[in-house]
Design a protein around this motif. Sequence first.
Motif, PDB file in Angstrom:
ATOM      1  N   GLY A   1       0.777  -1.234   0.000  1.00  0.00           N
ATOM      2  CA  GLY A   1       0.000   0.000   0.000  1.00  0.00           C
ATOM      3  C   GLY A   1       0.808   1.283   0.000  1.00  0.00           C
ATOM      4  O   GLY A   1       0.243   2.365   0.083  1.00  0.00           O
ATOM      5  N   PHE A   2       2.121   1.157  -0.073  1.00  0.00           N
ATOM      6  CA  PHE A   2       2.913   2.383  -0.113  1.00  0.00           C
ATOM      7  C   PHE A   2       2.778   3.052  -1.469  1.00  0.00           C
ATOM      8  O   PHE A   2       2.643   2.394  -2.492  1.00  0.00           O
ATOM      9  N   GLU A   3       2.788   4.370  -1.420  1.00  0.00           N
ATOM     10  CA  GLU A   3       2.606   5.125  -2.664  1.00  0.00           C
ATOM     11  C   GLU A   3       3.929   5.611  -3.219  1.00  0.00           C
ATOM     12  O   GLU A   3       3.993   6.207  -4.288  1.00  0.00           O
ATOM     13  N   GLY A   4       4.976   5.378  -2.452  1.00  0.00           N
ATOM     14  CA  GLY A   4       6.288   5.800  -2.914  1.00  0.00           C
ATOM     15  C   GLY A   4       7.353   4.993  -2.203  1.00  0.00           C
ATOM     16  O   GLY A   4       7.171   4.567  -1.066  1.00  0.00           O
ATOM     17  N   ALA A   5       8.446   4.738  -2.893  1.00  0.00           N
ATOM     18  CA  ALA A   5       9.556   4.022  -2.285  1.00  0.00           C
ATOM     19  C   ALA A   5      10.812   4.837  -2.507  1.00  0.00           C
ATOM     20  O   ALA A   5      11.170   5.157  -3.639  1.00  0.00           O
TER      21      ALA A   5
ATOM     22  N   ALA B   1      12.438  -2.162 -13.702  1.00  0.00           N
ATOM     23  CA  ALA B   1      11.577  -3.140 -13.034  1.00  0.00           C
ATOM     24  C   ALA B   1      10.227  -2.502 -12.702  1.00  0.00           C
ATOM     25  O   ALA B   1       9.172  -3.123 -12.881  1.00  0.00           O
ATOM     26  N   ALA B   2      10.274  -1.267 -12.219  1.00  0.00           N
ATOM     27  CA  ALA B   2       9.034  -0.574 -11.879  1.00  0.00           C
ATOM     28  C   ALA B   2       8.138  -0.463 -13.113  1.00  0.00           C
ATOM     29  O   ALA B   2       6.945  -0.796 -13.069  1.00  0.00           O
TER      30      ALA B   2
ATOM     31  N   PRO C   1       7.467   4.932 -12.468  1.00  0.00           N
ATOM     32  CA  PRO C   1       8.876   5.017 -12.054  1.00  0.00           C
ATOM     33  C   PRO C   1       9.168   6.276 -11.236  1.00  0.00           C
ATOM     34  O   PRO C   1      10.161   6.322 -10.507  1.00  0.00           O
ATOM     35  N   ASP C   2       8.318   7.274 -11.353  1.00  0.00           N
ATOM     36  CA  ASP C   2       8.545   8.477 -10.537  1.00  0.00           C
ATOM     37  C   ASP C   2       8.207   8.241  -9.071  1.00  0.00           C
ATOM     38  O   ASP C   2       8.564   9.042  -8.215  1.00  0.00           O
TER      39      ASP C   2
ATOM     40  N   ILE D   1      20.072   2.158 -10.565  1.00  0.00           N
ATOM     41  CA  ILE D   1      18.927   3.025 -10.815  1.00  0.00           C
ATOM     42  C   ILE D   1      18.164   2.619 -12.070  1.00  0.00           C
ATOM     43  O   ILE D   1      16.962   2.376 -12.005  1.00  0.00           O
ATOM     44  N   PRO D   2      18.867   2.496 -13.211  1.00  0.00           N
ATOM     45  CA  PRO D   2      18.121   2.149 -14.428  1.00  0.00           C
ATOM     46  C   PRO D   2      17.397   0.805 -14.313  1.00  0.00           C
ATOM     47  O   PRO D   2      16.274   0.668 -14.791  1.00  0.00           O
TER      48      PRO D   2
END
Length: 595
Positions: A359-363, A381-382, A389-390, A375-376
């Motif tokens: 349920g997290f909206e950001g990681a 993966a996202a 990805p943002d 990072i890439p």
Amino acid sequence: MIRHLQELLEKAVDDLQRKGIFPKELEPQIFFERTRSKEHGDFATNMALTLAKPLKKNPREIAQLIADELIESLHVAKVEIAGPGFLNFFLTENCRRQIVKQILKLGDSFGENDFGNNKHVTVEYVSANPTGPLHVGHGRGAAYGASLSNILEKCGYKVHREYYVNDNGRQMDILATSVWLRYIELCGNPVVFPSNGYQGDYIVDIARKVRKKYGDKFLFTGQELFEGVPADEKDGGDKELHIDGLIANAKHLLGKESYDKVFQIALKNILKGIKQDLEKFNVEFDTWFSEKQLHEGDTIDRVLKILKDKGYLYEKDGALWFMATHFGDDLDRVVQRENGQKTYFASDIAYLMNKFERGFEGALYAFGADHHGYIPRLKAAAKGLDINPDDIEIVLIQFANLIKDGKKVQMGTRKGLFVTLSQLVDDVGVDAARFFYVMRSHDQHLDFDLDLAKSQNSENPVFYIQYAHARICSIFDKLEQQGLQHNKEIGNASLALLTEDQEQDLFRSISSYPEILTAAARTRSPHLVANFLRELAQNFHSYYNAHQVSVDDENLRNARLNLSKATKIIIADGLKLLGASAPTSMFSEDIKQTQ
RNA sequence: GCGCUUGUAGCUCAGCUGGAUAGAGUAUCGGCCUCCGAAGCCGAAGGUCAUGGGUUCGACUCCCAUCAAGCGCGCCA
């Protein structure tokens, strides 16, 4: 306050549009910033400058038009056009002073804001492999992640602090095997220790615990140990093959059950040490997330199936690959090796999915700079999982050098030749350690000067700030000794008496605290808070030297006490966000008493 | 070789969205305790923002190139 000014400007622009002076389609972005110098008032906007191009007009003319259209405000004393076309807003004296009242009323909740919009985010930091104690290299990530989390929380994010425990995989096998070999040594059988094993003394300590609990139950002869194992590097062989051979033998000789026992003792002890070190460092986590649970549950299999169903996986050379290049990475990445083992990247994808499934909206990830290649692939993966990805954000933390006697402290990672975080904390104290790690921008290499961190004078920024806090406390102590009472109400009613330059500077400084916090949250930059605190402390020291706070006049005295108290509240709160304490006294004997 | 990050005062570093005279600390030099903690304060001096182009009314900030430093480019973790 900024919002109020923005409304004023919006109204003015609206009116100008209605009058046809500005075109209707114009949608100006209104930004206010604190002025750098007080000659420029309290707040300034460069709006006229930004409008110069679309309106094809001289910016000063535009500024004049806007200024003429502005309606009166209780809070604004005057508006000036300056320089190339800035609009400088001067607040009324009264308005500036109100901040003191507000801070005293709100206490340490002053500065809380809704910048984060209640967004539920994970912040993952440290996540060092549990193969040994944390060293000073981990300290910066720990300090950064903890401080940033605190700041984000203060700015309206719902923050969940996570430590990802890599308790699965080859490194852990090396750890368990290293412990086992030391154990065999302890039992009296000499062992030629592998060059790729973990060599620190802590391994021997753990081996001792194994022996204490299980006696000689896991003992084997040297011959059995090295049966069929390829030569080590020092004997002209390959250290990787050598250790892999030893691991295989360990598993074979001990059997699954016994091997797991050694493995678990090793993991538990290391993890316990890490937790203790972080606690000592004032760094906390909500979740210690085990990688193993991703393997033992169905998460990895499930995430691979999802990617496969979307057509983002393919087989090549017997391995399973993720089409990372399709999403902007340089190379495709293996998720399952030819031998059937899932790669770390597979767990990383699973963990990522897990975060959003919870349920997290950001990681948010705080990685060491050496991980920038991730990072890439993480972003890829996202995208493959239809996660925006943002919503995943990776902050890179540059390395820190330890400086002693003006020289870099050299550290070898192998052979246990590193300074542990725990040693650092013992050496310079938690406050200095936490502060020094975050006082520079995270994307800047950091020189951590041990001598400076230990020094107890104004050269040391932590002491300088804490001293300002202690001084304020001392004023109140002194007041009490004189049998006087601080009367907040009288103080609040007398704020108009605070007219000295240094008092104005303090008003400016303390009222900018909320904006500093949002800027720190927005740019993920705890160092802004550190810089701010130094400035605030400096303003207070200047004030203190120029004027007596505790004067005879009751009204003035209480007004100044209110201002001092407000300053104290903010210094203490800022230090707390950075994980440092706000001592009431800097005398070492007092510190001992309070500890 | 490709990629990421960085380059600002002697040293360590700030510099927000492109905006006003590029700021702190430290080191150097000169001042300030009959006065709430001198672990402090005030002042002076210190700059070709790595270099060269470009965009812009305006560039430390954006773009390109060059130089320098750090890091990364595995069926490693």
